[in-house]
Design an enzyme around this catalytic site. Sequence first.
Site, PDB file in Angstrom:
ATOM      1  N   ASP A 113     -16.783  59.637  -3.145  1.00 54.75           N
ATOM      2  CA  ASP A 113     -17.506  58.380  -3.373  1.00 54.75           C
ATOM      3  C   ASP A 113     -16.941  57.482  -4.475  1.00 54.75           C
ATOM      4  O   ASP A 113     -17.528  56.445  -4.777  1.00 54.75           O
ATOM      5  CB  ASP A 113     -18.976  58.679  -3.679  1.00 54.75           C
ATOM      6  CG  ASP A 113     -19.695  59.238  -2.472  1.00 54.75           C
ATOM      7  OD1 ASP A 113     -19.521  58.661  -1.384  1.00 54.75           O
ATOM      8  OD2 ASP A 113     -20.411  60.241  -2.607  1.00 54.75           O
ATOM      9  N   ASP A 178     -18.928  57.257   6.348  1.00 52.75           N
ATOM     10  CA  ASP A 178     -19.075  56.495   5.102  1.00 52.75           C
ATOM     11  C   ASP A 178     -17.758  56.390   4.321  1.00 52.75           C
ATOM     12  O   ASP A 178     -17.526  55.451   3.565  1.00 52.75           O
ATOM     13  CB  ASP A 178     -20.111  57.148   4.174  1.00 52.75           C
ATOM     14  CG  ASP A 178     -21.293  57.772   4.885  1.00 52.75           C
ATOM     15  OD1 ASP A 178     -21.156  58.106   6.078  1.00 52.75           O
ATOM     16  OD2 ASP A 178     -22.338  57.953   4.263  1.00 52.75           O
TER      17      ASP A 178
HETATM   18  N1  GLY Z   1     -22.883  57.754   1.641  1.00 54.78           N
HETATM   19  C1  GLY Z   1     -24.204  58.123   1.681  1.00 54.78           C
HETATM   20  C2  GLY Z   1     -25.127  57.292   2.486  1.00 54.78           C
HETATM   21  O1  GLY Z   1     -24.820  56.331   3.117  1.00 54.78           O
HETATM   22  O2  GLY Z   1     -26.274  57.675   2.479  1.00 54.78           O
END
Ligand code: GLY
Length: 412
Positions: A113, A178
């Site tokens: 992330d 994601d």
């Molecule tokens: N990357 C985590 C979400 O979209 O919840």
Amino acid sequence: MKNFHFVLMAALFSFVFACKSPSLKDSIDSSFKVAAQRYDSLLATATDLSRYPHSFTPKGELFYFGIDEWTGGFWPGALWYMYEYTGDVKWKEAALKWTASLESNQYNTKHHDIGFMMFSSYGNGLRITGDTSYKPILIQSAKSLCQRYSPIVGSIQSWNARPSIDKKNLWNFPVIMDNMMNLELLFWAAKETGDTGFYNIAVQHAKTTQKNHIRKDYGSYHVVNYDTITGEVLHRQTLQGFSDESTWARGQAWGIYGFTTVYRFTKDSSFLTTAKGLADFFLKHKNLPTDKVPLWDFNVGEEGYQPDWNFDPSKFPETPRDASAAAIAASALLELSDYCSGEEQQYYKNAASDILVSLSKEPYLNTDKANPYFVLKNCVGNLPAGREINVPLIYADYYFLEAMHRWLARNK
Ligand code: GLY
């Protein structure tokens, strides 16, 4: 004379119509006003620079994340967008302070992330202020992200090894849709340093995702788990969606945004085709409500979709919507429209505008007295885990503010 009457009637009609429905520009201006009020309260309340505003609980409490969790960059990013819109230095001062608080994250290799965290904060800060001291921090962040890349798999590992939701499978090398959002950091670093390694990793990751996460109908898998020795796909599943074969709304929105971004940097038409396919799946889906704010998953409760978790429909007489997915999609569609022409361009622009019209009012724009902190409400973070259902989420705010900026830039 007849003509004169006609012109008069038309002018009167336009006037009445304009009085009745505010233009989207007006709605955007008032949404930014709402944001300014909300963020004044949030700034006054969230004063500990190690606790990042994340959400607001149904019990009426502000909920924070720690520095190494995925949403830390969105609060400084939202502050940068407020400064960009208003020019008011109070937002800049706050953005500078909150951005600086994330500095140590440049070494964070615990998950994928770092792109979300550092590009929404430092990336926007660099774009808006030109402060070159942000560059080495972003370059180090890109290096940290690359440490999670496997040339065997051809992907950046999203999460560390963990079990599937039903605990039946061990995911050794899970990659989620994601993760496409982290690639912008790598493309930026490649341009900045001239090191093609960053570019190659980003492109390969996008190709692997394109091959393995997307179904024939352009619906998407949330999680793909790989064999670390052979690079083979072992599992295609979900963690935050309804079921393995369903399409989780936010994952789909991440995909539209991510592939559009990859097209921006590569100009490889196959990525544009993928972005359009994902967008069309979202916009033309039979279960997309008329206000274009999706259900939290496109296939909730549908026959043929078997959840791996204990879904109790009686708890959800109305299927929750996810305003965060809508905000991400709106922002992505505006950029996607830039790469199209004619009717297709207008189609994506109109769809983004429709979403912004919806988000700029009830039940999504947050003017509640009980929660004075966030701009949007009615988002879903992780419904299968029973977390963050019909609540505000800081990343919904961030992408809403970004989408409004993008709309304004295209409608001067
Ligand atoms: N990357 C985590 C979400 O979209 O919840």
